[in-house]
Every structure is written in structure tokens, then in C-alpha cells.
Design an enzyme around this catalytic site. Structure first.
Site, PDB file in Angstrom:
ATOM      1  CD  GLU A  66       1.630  -5.381   5.593  1.00 56.35           C
ATOM      2  OE1 GLU A  66       2.466  -6.275   5.891  1.00 56.35           O
ATOM      3  OE2 GLU A  66       0.930  -5.431   4.555  1.00 56.35           O
TER       4      GLU A  66
ATOM      5  N   GLY B  56       0.859  -5.055   0.850  1.00 57.25           N
ATOM      6  CA  GLY B  56      -0.310  -5.171  -0.013  1.00 57.25           C
ATOM      7  C   GLY B  56       0.003  -5.800  -1.365  1.00 57.25           C
TER       8      GLY B  56
ATOM      9  CD  GLU C 200      -2.035  -7.725   2.900  1.00 53.82           C
ATOM     10  OE1 GLU C 200      -1.681  -6.568   2.628  1.00 53.82           O
ATOM     11  OE2 GLU C 200      -2.717  -8.012   3.888  1.00 53.82           O
TER      12      GLU C 200
ATOM     13  CB  ALA D  84      -0.897  -0.014   1.231  1.00 49.00           C
TER      14      ALA D  84
END
Ligand code: CO8
Length: 258
Positions: free
Chosen positions: A132, A109, A112, A65
Site C-alpha cells: 500500500e 488486502g 490482510e 483491494a
């Protein structure tokens, strides 16, 4: 081209989506995730498409992200706008096979996103991590749920709690990826696989994807019952009749995707 968050190409029955923020290691911001979701739904609705590939560049599939975008958000910002759910999860609505072709970093992300795809082809340069925890955040785009299902609790806890990086060979060994190929042939191998999948009967592919996904979410008894009904439904399909007939007549089947 440089300003577009993603690039979309269609070749034959395969749609390829390339994440396109190379200077930011393909960090995933709203522009990317909105465009990715829209393109996925468009390709999914297109009768001429049988498989979708999501890829990045040589250095990064996606480094997670976009930290710069998130840094000043408040709880109310993310809660009211339904961060992640509103656009990252569009991929869950896609019924056709989605292949992640991963080279370089697949972090946070990015990892993911790959986990949300159906098949992950990794270049030998691929590196997977859920870092993270180093930001005092958590893998909140499905990472704490899909990773243990994919590679087991011990390995998933290790990756989530220590932020350690897994290389392509280890990712292959533990089932985070489907196969590993030399970096220089990632694109070709992914396209070959996508073309071969897209040549099969689309409703059969959709039924298989739905059935395998059901295995993640339900008991064995429920899953087997679901699979059995999917199998019975295949007998109502023109393609299944054609597939079996073609085998017996020793010829290639011609599928109409119905
Ligand atoms: N967000 C924003 N910018 C990024 C990101 C990112 N995730 N990753 C890299 N960049 C930028 C860098 O800031 C840098 O920008 P600039 O040139 O302006 O300084 C540029 O991309 C190049 O990066 P580096 O110079 O760092 O390149 P290196 O080759 O030295 O390192 C790495 C590559 C190892 C990938 C490194 O960039 C890195 O560690 N990136 C961050 C990885 C990370 O922590 N990802 C997790 C983010 S959080 C997340 O994904 C959670 C999603 C789930 C829900 C949200 C809850 C948090």
C-alpha cells in the site's frame, strides 16, 4: 460462472469459497467482499458445516483491494459508507474455523484477508506483501495490526514500510502462515485439513477459536481466566463425554456437535 464474484461449493461438512475475478488477480471490490461476507455468514449458520476454506486461483489468492474502484473515492465516500468495516470485517463474526488456501499473490488486502483467517495454508508459489505504501496508502484492512501480532514488529515494519515481498518459505519461518505445501497439492491438502477439522466437535472448535483469539486481545491473566471457563463449559457437552468415553473404550467417537 465467470460473472460471479465468488464461487461457493459444499462437500461433506466443508464449505469452500473461491474468489473469482481471475482477470483482475482477484482484486477485492465491493461485489466480492459483499458476497464473501454473505457466504461466510450463511455457512457459519449452517449446522451441516464444520469448517470453511477461502481460496483463489494458481496465480493469485488476491492482489489486494480493487485499485480501479478506489481511485476516485473521496474521504466522505469512504467515511460515510464505512469502507472496510462494512463488509471486509464480516469475517470477524464467523465462529467456525476458516482456512485460507493461498497460491500466488496475496498482496495488500489479499494478504490482510489471509491474516484474518484462522489457519493459512500456503502453496510454495505464495507471495505475501503489503504494498500500500507504493500507492501512498496504508494497509487499512487490519494489516498494521494483525501482521505485527503474527510476525513481530521488526518484520511487520519491514513489510509495511518497504513493500517487500515475502515468499512462502520466509512466511512459514516467521509465522505468517501455518504450513507450506507444494502448489499442485494445495487444494487437496487444504480439503484434507478442513475435513479433519470439520469432523471434530463443532462447539469445541468454536470454544478453541474464541479462546485463541482472546489471546490476541487481552492480558495473559484475563486470557487464562477465559480459557478456564471455556474448559469448565466443555464438561457440559455431550461430545466431550463421548470423546473421553470413546478413548477409554478404544473406539472412534461419534460427535453430535452439541
Ligand atoms: N486492483 C485492481 N486491479 C488489479 C489489482 C488491484 N489490486 N491487481 C492487479 N490488477 C489487475 C491489473 O491492473 C491488470 O489488469 P489489466 O489486465 O486490465 O491491465 C490485471 O489485474 C493483471 O495484473 P498485472 O498485469 O499487473 O499482472 P502481473 O502478473 O504483472 O503482476 C501483481 C501481478 C504483482 C499482483 C500486480 O498486479 C500488482 O502489483 N497489483 C497491485 C498490488 C497492490 O498494490 N495491492 C494493494 C492494493 S491496496 C490494498 O489492498 C489495501 C486494502 C486495505 C484497505 C484499503 C486502503 C488502500
Amino acid at each position: 460462472m465467470q460473472d460471479q464474484p465468488i464461487l461457493v461449493e459444499v462437500a461433506g461438512r466443508v464449505g469452500t469459497i473461491t474468489l473469482n475475478r481471475p482477470k483482475q488477480m482477484n482484486a477485492l471490490n465491493d461485489a466480492v467482499m459483499d458476497a464473501l461476507g454473505e457466504s461466510l455468514l450463511r455457512l457459519d449458520a449452517d449446522d451441516g458445516i464444520g469448517a470453511i476454506v477461502i481460496t483463489g486461483n494458481d496465480k493469485a489468492f488476491a492482489a489486494g483491494a480493487d485499485i480501479a474502484a478506489m481511485a476516485n473515492w473521496s474521504f466522505m465516500d469512504v467515511y460515510k459508507s464505512d469502507f472496510i468495516t462494512r463488509n471486509w470485517e464480516t469475517i470477524r463474526r464467523v465462529r467456525k474455523p476458516v482456512i485460507a488456501a493461498v497460491a500466488g499473490f496475496a498482496m495488500g488486502g489479499g494478504c490482510e484477508l489471509a491474516l484474518a483467517c484462522d489457519i493459512v495454508i500456503a502453496a510454495d508459489s505464495a507471495r505475501f506483501a503489503l504494498p500500500e505504501i507504493t500507492l501512498a496508502m496504508l494497509p487499512g484492512a487490519g494489516g498494521t495490526q494483525r501482521l505485527p501480532r503474527a510476525i513481530g514488529k521488526a518484520k511487520a515494519m519491514d513489510m509495511c514500510l518497504s513493500a517487500r515481498v515475502m515468499d512462502a518459505a520466509e512466511a512459514d519461518r516467521y509465522g505468517l502462515v501455518s504450513r507450506v505445501v507444494p502448489a499442485q497439492s494445495l487444494r487437496d491438502e487444504s480439503m484434507t485439513l478442513a475435513n479433519s477439522i470439520a469432523g471434530y466437535s463443532l462447539p469445541a472448535l468454536m470454544a478453541i477459536k474464541e479462546s485463541v483469539n482472546r489471546a490476541w486481545e487481552t492480558s495473559l491473566t484475563e486470557g487464562i481466566a477465559f480459557e478456564r471457563r471455556q474448559l469448565h463449559a466443555r464438561f457440559a457437552s455431550d461430545d466431550a463425554r463421548e470423546g473421553m468415553r470413546a478413548f477409554l473404550e478404544k473406539r472412534k467417537p461419534v460427535f453430535e456437535h452439541r
